[in-house]
Write a protein that holds these residues in place. Structure first.
Motif, PDB file in Angstrom:
ATOM      1  N   TYR A   1      38.903  25.618  26.467  1.00 21.48           N
ATOM      2  CA  TYR A   1      39.091  24.282  27.427  1.00 21.48           C
ATOM      3  C   TYR A   1      39.021  25.057  28.756  1.00 21.48           C
ATOM      4  CZ  TYR A   1      40.963  22.426  23.249  1.00 21.48           C
ATOM      5  OH  TYR A   1      41.006  21.742  21.982  1.00 21.48           O
ATOM      6  N   CYS A   2      39.165  26.325  29.027  1.00 21.63           N
ATOM      7  CA  CYS A   2      39.228  26.801  30.136  1.00 21.63           C
ATOM      8  C   CYS A   2      38.131  27.677  30.442  1.00 21.63           C
ATOM      9  CB  CYS A   2      40.553  27.593  30.374  1.00 21.63           C
ATOM     10  SG  CYS A   2      41.986  26.316  30.093  1.00 21.63           S
ATOM     11  N   ILE A   3      37.569  28.182  29.366  1.00 29.22           N
ATOM     12  CA  ILE A   3      36.436  29.371  29.233  1.00 29.22           C
ATOM     13  C   ILE A   3      35.431  29.074  30.395  1.00 29.22           C
ATOM     14  CG2 ILE A   3      35.199  29.126  27.590  1.00 29.22           C
ATOM     15  CD1 ILE A   3      35.566  32.340  27.035  1.00 29.22           C
ATOM     16  N   SER A   4      34.666  28.044  30.579  1.00 30.39           N
ATOM     17  CA  SER A   4      33.859  27.617  31.250  1.00 30.39           C
ATOM     18  C   SER A   4      34.296  27.355  32.589  1.00 30.39           C
ATOM     19  CB  SER A   4      33.214  26.249  30.847  1.00 30.39           C
ATOM     20  OG  SER A   4      33.925  25.364  31.086  1.00 30.39           O
ATOM     21  N   PHE A   5      35.550  27.285  32.910  1.00 31.41           N
ATOM     22  CA  PHE A   5      35.967  27.333  34.354  1.00 31.41           C
ATOM     23  C   PHE A   5      36.116  28.716  34.775  1.00 31.41           C
ATOM     24  CE2 PHE A   5      37.670  23.226  33.021  1.00 31.41           C
ATOM     25  CZ  PHE A   5      37.134  22.224  34.043  1.00 31.41           C
ATOM     26  N   TYR A   6      36.358  29.609  34.090  1.00 32.42           N
ATOM     27  CA  TYR A   6      36.315  31.108  34.329  1.00 32.42           C
ATOM     28  C   TYR A   6      34.844  31.474  34.768  1.00 32.42           C
ATOM     29  CZ  TYR A   6      41.342  32.483  33.212  1.00 32.42           C
ATOM     30  OH  TYR A   6      42.688  32.538  33.230  1.00 32.42           O
ATOM     31  N   TRP A   7      34.087  31.074  34.037  1.00 33.72           N
ATOM     32  CA  TRP A   7      32.671  31.611  34.021  1.00 33.72           C
ATOM     33  C   TRP A   7      32.002  31.152  35.441  1.00 33.72           C
ATOM     34  CZ3 TRP A   7      30.516  35.730  32.219  1.00 33.72           C
ATOM     35  CH2 TRP A   7      30.857  36.166  30.919  1.00 33.72           C
ATOM     36  N   ALA A   8      32.422  29.889  35.617  1.00 32.56           N
ATOM     37  CA  ALA A   8      32.037  29.142  36.894  1.00 32.56           C
ATOM     38  C   ALA A   8      32.487  29.523  38.018  1.00 32.56           C
ATOM     39  CB  ALA A   8      32.021  27.686  36.852  1.00 32.56           C
ATOM     40  N   GLN A   9      33.702  30.158  37.968  1.00 31.26           N
ATOM     41  CA  GLN A   9      34.564  30.636  39.146  1.00 31.26           C
ATOM     42  C   GLN A   9      33.685  31.854  39.682  1.00 31.26           C
ATOM     43  OE1 GLN A   9      35.722  29.061  41.165  1.00 31.26           O
ATOM     44  NE2 GLN A   9      37.541  30.081  42.381  1.00 31.26           N
ATOM     45  N   ILE A  10      33.730  32.707  38.290  1.00 29.93           N
ATOM     46  CA  ILE A  10      32.866  34.061  38.560  1.00 29.93           C
ATOM     47  C   ILE A  10      31.462  34.076  39.249  1.00 29.93           C
ATOM     48  CG2 ILE A  10      31.940  36.157  37.592  1.00 29.93           C
ATOM     49  CD1 ILE A  10      34.361  35.826  35.188  1.00 29.93           C
ATOM     50  N   ALA A  11      30.900  33.069  38.813  1.00 33.64           N
ATOM     51  CA  ALA A  11      29.733  32.623  39.397  1.00 33.64           C
ATOM     52  C   ALA A  11      29.726  32.346  40.816  1.00 33.64           C
ATOM     53  CB  ALA A  11      28.537  31.521  38.622  1.00 33.64           C
ATOM     54  N   SER A  12      30.635  31.500  41.102  1.00 36.79           N
ATOM     55  CA  SER A  12      30.856  30.870  42.477  1.00 36.79           C
ATOM     56  C   SER A  12      31.063  32.073  43.681  1.00 36.79           C
ATOM     57  CB  SER A  12      31.971  30.008  42.842  1.00 36.79           C
ATOM     58  OG  SER A  12      33.305  30.425  42.438  1.00 36.79           O
ATOM     59  N   PHE A  13      31.723  33.330  43.047  1.00 43.60           N
ATOM     60  CA  PHE A  13      31.786  34.510  43.963  1.00 43.60           C
ATOM     61  C   PHE A  13      30.822  35.150  44.048  1.00 43.60           C
ATOM     62  CE2 PHE A  13      36.331  34.358  42.127  1.00 43.60           C
ATOM     63  CZ  PHE A  13      36.956  33.238  43.320  1.00 43.60           C
ATOM     64  N   MET A  14      29.580  34.846  43.227  1.00 39.05           N
ATOM     65  CA  MET A  14      28.408  35.715  43.377  1.00 39.05           C
ATOM     66  C   MET A  14      27.483  35.616  44.735  1.00 39.05           C
ATOM     67  SD  MET A  14      28.489  37.749  40.920  1.00 39.05           S
ATOM     68  CE  MET A  14      30.060  37.802  41.375  1.00 39.05           C
ATOM     69  N   TYR A  15      28.239  34.708  45.758  1.00 32.87           N
ATOM     70  CA  TYR A  15      27.404  34.285  46.827  1.00 32.87           C
ATOM     71  C   TYR A  15      27.806  35.393  47.844  1.00 32.87           C
ATOM     72  CZ  TYR A  15      25.453  30.418  44.833  1.00 32.87           C
ATOM     73  OH  TYR A  15      24.754  29.631  44.001  1.00 32.87           O
ATOM     74  N   THR A  16      28.977  36.181  47.579  1.00 33.36           N
ATOM     75  CA  THR A  16      29.256  37.107  48.702  1.00 33.36           C
ATOM     76  C   THR A  16      28.735  38.739  48.090  1.00 33.36           C
ATOM     77  OG1 THR A  16      31.388  37.436  47.711  1.00 33.36           O
ATOM     78  CG2 THR A  16      31.456  35.929  49.459  1.00 33.36           C
ATOM     79  N   GLU A  17      28.125  39.352  48.766  1.00 33.16           N
ATOM     80  CA  GLU A  17      27.733  40.694  48.502  1.00 33.16           C
ATOM     81  C   GLU A  17      28.904  41.557  47.984  1.00 33.16           C
ATOM     82  OE1 GLU A  17      24.975  43.656  47.553  1.00 33.16           O
ATOM     83  OE2 GLU A  17      24.713  41.450  48.192  1.00 33.16           O
ATOM     84  N   THR A  18      29.875  41.586  48.573  1.00 34.72           N
ATOM     85  CA  THR A  18      31.234  42.353  48.097  1.00 34.72           C
ATOM     86  C   THR A  18      31.447  42.080  46.559  1.00 34.72           C
ATOM     87  OG1 THR A  18      32.052  42.138  50.285  1.00 34.72           O
ATOM     88  CG2 THR A  18      33.544  43.041  48.555  1.00 34.72           C
ATOM     89  N   GLU A  19      31.553  40.939  46.137  1.00 31.67           N
ATOM     90  CA  GLU A  19      31.764  40.449  44.776  1.00 31.67           C
ATOM     91  C   GLU A  19      30.646  40.900  43.829  1.00 31.67           C
ATOM     92  OE1 GLU A  19      34.874  39.279  44.019  1.00 31.67           O
ATOM     93  OE2 GLU A  19      35.266  39.185  46.315  1.00 31.67           O
ATOM     94  N   CYS A  20      29.506  40.840  44.291  1.00 31.37           N
ATOM     95  CA  CYS A  20      28.085  41.195  43.523  1.00 31.37           C
ATOM     96  C   CYS A  20      28.230  42.525  43.284  1.00 31.37           C
ATOM     97  CB  CYS A  20      27.046  40.566  44.485  1.00 31.37           C
ATOM     98  SG  CYS A  20      26.555  38.942  44.139  1.00 31.37           S
ATOM     99  N   GLN A  21      28.512  43.481  44.481  1.00 37.69           N
ATOM    100  CA  GLN A  21      28.652  44.763  44.363  1.00 37.69           C
ATOM    101  C   GLN A  21      29.846  45.315  43.455  1.00 37.69           C
ATOM    102  OE1 GLN A  21      26.309  46.495  45.694  1.00 37.69           O
ATOM    103  NE2 GLN A  21      26.910  48.278  44.769  1.00 37.69           N
ATOM    104  N   MET A  22      30.936  44.532  43.466  1.00 34.97           N
ATOM    105  CA  MET A  22      31.941  44.880  42.415  1.00 34.97           C
ATOM    106  C   MET A  22      31.660  44.761  40.984  1.00 34.97           C
ATOM    107  SD  MET A  22      35.745  43.027  41.480  1.00 34.97           S
ATOM    108  CE  MET A  22      36.351  43.433  43.218  1.00 34.97           C
ATOM    109  N   ILE A  23      30.588  44.020  40.530  1.00 36.97           N
ATOM    110  CA  ILE A  23      30.170  43.915  39.181  1.00 36.97           C
ATOM    111  C   ILE A  23      29.250  44.848  39.219  1.00 36.97           C
ATOM    112  CG2 ILE A  23      28.912  42.357  37.716  1.00 36.97           C
ATOM    113  CD1 ILE A  23      30.773  40.087  38.514  1.00 36.97           C
ATOM    114  N   ARG A  24      28.160  44.905  40.210  1.00 40.01           N
ATOM    115  CA  ARG A  24      27.138  45.997  39.972  1.00 40.01           C
ATOM    116  C   ARG A  24      27.582  47.419  39.673  1.00 40.01           C
ATOM    117  NH1 ARG A  24      24.857  44.285  45.136  1.00 40.01           N
ATOM    118  NH2 ARG A  24      23.646  42.515  44.546  1.00 40.01           N
ATOM    119  N   ASN A  25      28.818  47.858  40.515  1.00 35.71           N
ATOM    120  CA  ASN A  25      29.480  49.045  40.191  1.00 35.71           C
ATOM    121  C   ASN A  25      30.304  49.077  38.762  1.00 35.71           C
ATOM    122  OD1 ASN A  25      28.335  49.553  42.929  1.00 35.71           O
ATOM    123  ND2 ASN A  25      30.290  49.330  44.023  1.00 35.71           N
TER     124      ASN A  25
END
Length: 175
Positions: free
Chosen positions: A65-89
């Motif tokens: 019931y919650c997993i799609s909310f987690y994925w959506a929230q992770i995706a919402s953070f992808m608009y900042t370069e810092t967060e993208c870089q965290m996953i890239r690294n």
């Protein structure tokens, strides 16, 4: 406004535990689980960055019931370069949520949740310019569950658009 109320009432049905969905009437346990799921989704939405979200993930029960909310929230953070870089690294940082998604194979069956997850995974891959951990398996799971869900109920145009965009964005072809 009438259509919006309908969507909200369908979303509330997401929060019923599996073993209680077929029963008529609401018992105390199902009401408590629904309240817990609502509390978790509020906590997810209140996270300000990936670190907070991953910390929450370590301490809260994540279920279908919650997993799609987690994925959506992770995706919402992808608009900042810092967060993208965290996953890239450190792409392995997504491994726990990917593992849980794969573990829930037979339980993911709500079209809206599936569309949200597909869109979110594609958005993460697009913004970080790399596939997530076990991307192929995740999209295979999503594809299988989307097909099953579509056999049971009609997908909304928005869900169809999000699913098609997601699969096209990651260049995923149907098997």
């Amino acid at each position: 406004a009438g259509q919006r109320r309908y969507v909200v009432s369908k979303e509330e049905n997401l929060h019923q535990p599996i073993k209680h969905q077929e029963s008529k009437g609401v018992n105390k346990e199902s009401g408590e689980k629904r309240k817990n799921n609502n509390t978790i989704t509020k906590k997810i939405r209140n996270c300000k960055d990936l670190n907070q979200l991953f910390e929450l993930q370590r301490h809260e029960e994540i279920n279908r019931y919650c997993i799609s909310f987690y994925w959506a929230q992770i995706a919402s953070f992808m608009y900042t370069e810092t967060e993208c870089q965290m996953i890239r690294n450190n792409p392995e940082i997504l491994k726990p949520i990917v593992k849980l998604t794969l573990d829930l194979t037979g339980e993911l069956n709500h079209p809206r949740s599936l569309a949200i997850m597909a869109y979110s995974v594609a958005k993460i891959s697009s913004r970080t310019r790399q596939s997530i951990v076990q991307s192929r398996e995740v999209f295979q799971l999503l594809e299988e569950n989307i097909v099953k869900a579509a056999e049971k109920e009609t997908l909304s145009p928005k869900n169809c658009a999000n699913i098609l965009w997601a699969f096209a964005k990651v260049n995923r072809k149907s098997d």
